[in-house]
Motif scaffolding. Structure first.
Motif, short mmCIF file in Angstrom:
data_model
loop_
_atom_site.label_atom_id
_atom_site.label_comp_id
_atom_site.label_asym_id
_atom_site.label_seq_id
_atom_site.Cartn_x
_atom_site.Cartn_y
_atom_site.Cartn_z
N THR A 19 7.97 -4.24 1.51
CA THR A 19 6.68 -4.86 2.06
C THR A 19 6.18 -3.75 3.38
OG1 THR A 19 7.95 -6.21 3.60
CG2 THR A 19 7.05 -7.06 1.83
N VAL A 20 5.00 -3.74 3.29
CA VAL A 20 4.32 -3.19 4.50
C VAL A 20 3.74 -4.24 5.26
CG1 VAL A 20 2.79 -1.78 5.60
CG2 VAL A 20 4.09 -1.00 3.65
N ASP A 38 -2.74 -0.37 4.55
CA ASP A 38 -2.91 0.38 3.37
C ASP A 38 -2.66 1.76 3.50
OD1 ASP A 38 -3.95 -1.86 2.05
OD2 ASP A 38 -5.87 -1.54 2.66
N GLN A 62 1.11 2.13 3.68
CA GLN A 62 1.81 2.02 2.33
C GLN A 62 1.58 3.28 1.48
OE1 GLN A 62 2.84 -1.09 0.97
NE2 GLN A 62 3.68 0.08 -0.99
N GLU A 115 4.61 5.82 0.14
CA GLU A 115 5.13 6.14 -0.94
C GLU A 115 4.93 7.50 -1.43
OE1 GLU A 115 2.33 3.38 -3.09
OE2 GLU A 115 3.49 1.71 -2.69
#
Length: 164
Positions: free
Chosen positions: A36-37, A48, A51, A55
């Motif tokens: 999770t973020v 957002d 995240q 990634e």
């Protein structure tokens, strides 16, 4: 005997260049799954951005994995977001602002045992223009750069813990 000495010499030369023979590398490949973020700020876009950048960062190092392939699981928490606007007294307008936030990364192993927690406070400044779109693009670019710096520091620090 000559073949043995030749093979030993060749192995010594190759290992000094960083090459290893198959099966001799004891290093376990690290693969993260981002659970999770948590964005505990009032700005929904920062979660957002975090995240996507996390990634992208771990994918770049081939360390991002699916849930089933991961060796470690990561929770990222962003909190205490602050905007600090220095105001020019002659014009009563802000020309730049500082953005600061706390970043916490909690890493657990396959069994859910916490193996590492990393905290940092990050800040950066960016210019404010009369065009809100340009201002947001500038802010997001600075955030992405800071996030990459933070994740690089995290990666260095956790490698000391994982590869003891």
């Amino acid at each position: 005997m000559k073949r043995f000495l030749l093979a030993a010499l060749l192995l010594l030369i190759l290992s000094s260049c960083g090459y290893t023979m198959a099966g001799l590398n004891n290093e376990i490949p690290v693969k993260y799954y981002i659970n999770t973020v948590h964005n505990d700020t009032i700005d929904s876009t920062i979660g957002d951005i975090m995240q996507l950048e996390a990634e992208r960062f771990f994918l770049k190092y081939n360390e991002l994995a699916s849930y089933k392939q991961a060796t470690y699981f990561m929770d990222i928490i962003i909190s205490n977001l602050e905007y600090i606007n220095p105001v020019l007294t002659a014009t009563d307008q802000a020309t730049s602002t500082y953005i600061a936030y706390n970043l916490t990364i909690i890493v657990t192993d396959i069994d859910g045992k916490e193996i590492y927690t990393w905290n940092t406070k990050t800040s950066t400044n960016f210019s404010i223009t009369s065009d809100a779109g340009i201002t947001l693009q500038t802010r997001d670019g600075k955030l992405k750069s800071n996030i990459e710096d933070d994740l690089t520091t995290f990666r260095l620090n956790i490698s000391r813990k994982v590869y003891k």
